[in-house]
Scaffold this active site. Structure first.
Site, mmCIF file in Angstrom:
data_model
loop_
_atom_site.group_PDB
_atom_site.id
_atom_site.type_symbol
_atom_site.label_atom_id
_atom_site.label_comp_id
_atom_site.label_asym_id
_atom_site.label_seq_id
_atom_site.Cartn_x
_atom_site.Cartn_y
_atom_site.Cartn_z
ATOM 1 N N GLY A 18 0.755 -1.131 0.139
ATOM 2 C CA GLY A 18 -0.210 -0.476 -0.222
ATOM 3 C C GLY A 18 0.802 1.196 0.252
ATOM 4 N N ARG A 60 9.982 -0.810 -5.473
ATOM 5 C CA ARG A 60 8.319 -0.610 -6.258
ATOM 6 C C ARG A 60 8.306 0.365 -7.407
ATOM 7 N NH1 ARG A 60 3.815 -3.048 -3.571
ATOM 8 N NH2 ARG A 60 2.910 -3.364 -5.740
ATOM 9 N N CYS A 128 -9.126 -3.921 -3.618
ATOM 10 C CA CYS A 128 -7.570 -4.047 -3.139
ATOM 11 C C CYS A 128 -7.423 -3.747 -1.641
ATOM 12 C CB CYS A 128 -6.601 -3.935 -3.976
ATOM 13 S SG CYS A 128 -4.971 -3.816 -3.509
ATOM 14 N N ASP A 199 -2.145 4.518 -6.450
ATOM 15 C CA ASP A 199 -0.903 4.386 -6.027
ATOM 16 C C ASP A 199 -0.008 5.740 -7.143
ATOM 17 O OD1 ASP A 199 -0.129 2.110 -4.927
ATOM 18 O OD2 ASP A 199 -1.271 1.791 -6.113
ATOM 19 N N ASN A 209 -3.199 2.511 -9.740
ATOM 20 C CA ASN A 209 -3.686 1.778 -8.903
ATOM 21 C C ASN A 209 -3.939 0.221 -8.928
ATOM 22 O OD1 ASN A 209 -4.881 1.245 -5.857
ATOM 23 N ND2 ASN A 209 -7.047 0.669 -6.478
ATOM 24 N N LYS A 210 -4.474 -0.545 -8.423
ATOM 25 C CA LYS A 210 -3.507 -2.601 -8.368
ATOM 26 C C LYS A 210 -4.745 -2.626 -9.945
ATOM 27 C CE LYS A 210 -2.189 -4.753 -6.302
ATOM 28 N NZ LYS A 210 -0.417 -5.183 -6.720
ATOM 29 N N LYS A 235 0.760 11.476 -4.819
ATOM 30 C CA LYS A 235 1.067 10.355 -4.832
ATOM 31 C C LYS A 235 0.462 10.589 -6.501
ATOM 32 C CE LYS A 235 -1.391 7.129 -2.023
ATOM 33 N NZ LYS A 235 -2.074 6.652 -1.536
HETATM 34 C C1 RUB Z 1 -2.450 -1.367 -3.007
HETATM 35 C C2 RUB Z 1 -3.212 -0.598 -4.072
HETATM 36 C C3 RUB Z 1 -3.776 0.382 -3.134
HETATM 37 C C4 RUB Z 1 -2.702 1.346 -2.699
HETATM 38 C C5 RUB Z 1 -2.999 2.268 -2.247
HETATM 39 O O1 RUB Z 1 -1.327 -2.658 -3.917
HETATM 40 O O2 RUB Z 1 -3.444 -0.857 -4.628
HETATM 41 O O3 RUB Z 1 -4.600 0.494 -3.201
HETATM 42 O O4 RUB Z 1 -1.422 1.751 -2.578
HETATM 43 O O5 RUB Z 1 -2.929 3.004 -0.570
HETATM 44 P P1 RUB Z 1 -0.056 -3.236 -3.406
HETATM 45 P P2 RUB Z 1 -3.339 3.471 0.460
HETATM 46 O O6 RUB Z 1 -0.616 -3.961 -2.927
HETATM 47 O O7 RUB Z 1 0.735 -4.049 -4.405
HETATM 48 O O8 RUB Z 1 0.838 -2.385 -2.411
HETATM 49 O O9 RUB Z 1 -4.087 4.408 0.694
HETATM 50 O O10 RUB Z 1 -2.560 2.719 1.583
HETATM 51 O O11 RUB Z 1 -2.234 4.296 0.619
#
Ligand code: RUB
Length: 319
Positions: A18, A60, A128, A199, A209-210, A235
């Site tokens: 995340g 990443r 996700c 992301d 995003n995912k 982001k």
């Molecule tokens: C996680 C994902 C989340 C974003 C946002 O992908 O797609 O929707 O990272 O997360 P992965 P947050 O599991 O591949 O990291 O709101 O915690 O920033």
């Protein structure tokens, strides 16, 4: 192995996943690397940190928030070149504190704005695991809203299972579905609103995003259901301003096999595996970016992000 290497390894393995958790862990690791550095001059400290930041940012590929905050720390050292190393380390420590407080506050603000969009009794689809979405839905629940939450499993690594458990344990009404059931549920008018995390945000107002977010957004558009993304303005990827595309991280083929035996079978049979971690959802499929500055339309997201990043770059606005 130093802390940056250890943290990068955990990020790569998705033990830290995340965007927010990744950025936070990286900021803490870089700040600790600064503390531990034996550098005698600002230049030496800068090169130590540049190496560490490279290792962390490389963990990443599709994570501008991670890069933006690391850049923030590095710029402190850059701007203090020629000064006493001890003073630079103190400034880095203070900057780390500011970044972490900023992240904490912005996620709370996003949760508060987003909670207003959660229906009192309708059905919500999420994909996700996003810490920001978790906060938002839990806040809506604490405010007395009782939506039905559908969580996709989120192939291939099932982060959606984490979301389902977390929300159910917090008392929400949760139903887990396979990713490919999302389109059918939307078409059958079983979903009132879609929420996803973020992301990366590009200068064109795209959302990364995912993987699987894009087909959900397409099905939502077809069904007339709004899609919102909980997205910190950090982001935003300033590198996309010159028209460059955001790079999509490709992950190992073993994530698509259930264990070593199957991975071996795929290899022997020469099955090729493509495993992108993210996909790109165009602005036309997104109703709004839920940011720390409020809910912003895709057409306004680049300007809003640049305003916030500009303030950040000039060293204000975190407290
Ligand atoms: C996680 C994902 C989340 C974003 C946002 O992908 O797609 O929707 O990272 O997360 P992965 P947050 O599991 O591949 O990291 O709101 O915690 O920033």
């Amino acid at each position: 192995m130093g802390r940056p290497e250890k943290v990068a390894k955990k990020i790569k393995a998705l033990q830290i996943q995340g965007a927010r958790r990744i950025a936070k862990a990286a900021v803490e690791a870089l700040a600790e690397a600064a503390k531990k550095s034996g550098a005698k001059t600002a230049d030496e400290l800068y090169s130590d940190l540049l190496v560490a930041a490279d290792i962390l940012a490389g963990a990443r590929e599709t994570e501008p928030m991670l890069r933006n905050f690391l850049e923030d720390l590095l710029s402190i050292v850059k701007s203090m070149r020629g000064q006493d190393v001890r003073r630079i380390k103190e400034s880095l420590d203070a900057e780390q504190g500011q970044i972490l407080r900023y992240m904490e506050r912005s996620s709370r603000r996003i949760a508060a704005y987003g909670a207003t969009l959660v229906p009192k009794r309708g059905a919500v689809l999420i994909h996700c695991h996003s810490t920001t979405l978790m906060m938002m839905l839990e806040l809506a629940h604490a405010d007395g809203k009782r939506p039905k939450i559908y969580c996709t499993e989120t192939r291939p690594l099932y982060q959606g299972r984490m979301s389902a458990l977390e929300l159910a344990r917090a008392g929400l009404d949760v139903t887990l579905i396979v990713d490919s059931a999302a389109g059918g549920l939307l078409a059958a008018k079983k979903i009132d609103v879609v929420f996803v995390g973020a992301d990366a945000i590009t200068a064109r107002g795209e959302l990364l995003n995912k993987v699987g977010t894009y087909p959900i957004a397409l099905a939502a558009k077809e069904a007339g259901v709004k899609v919102f993304t909980a997205a910190e303005l950090h982001k935003f990827d300033p590198n996309t301003e010159d028209g460059r595309a955001e790079r999509i991280e490709q992950r190992g083929g073993n994530e698509l096999a259930d264990g070593k035996k199957m991975a071996g079978e795929f290899e022997r049979a020469k099955v090729k595996i493509l495993n992108p971690a993210f996909d790109i959802t165009p602005p036309a499929l997104i109703h709004g970016f839920v940011t720390e500055e409020g809910i912003v339309a895709p057409s306004g997201i680049a300007a809003a992000a640049k305003k916030t990043l500009g303030v950040r770059i000039h060293g204000q606005g975190k407290d």
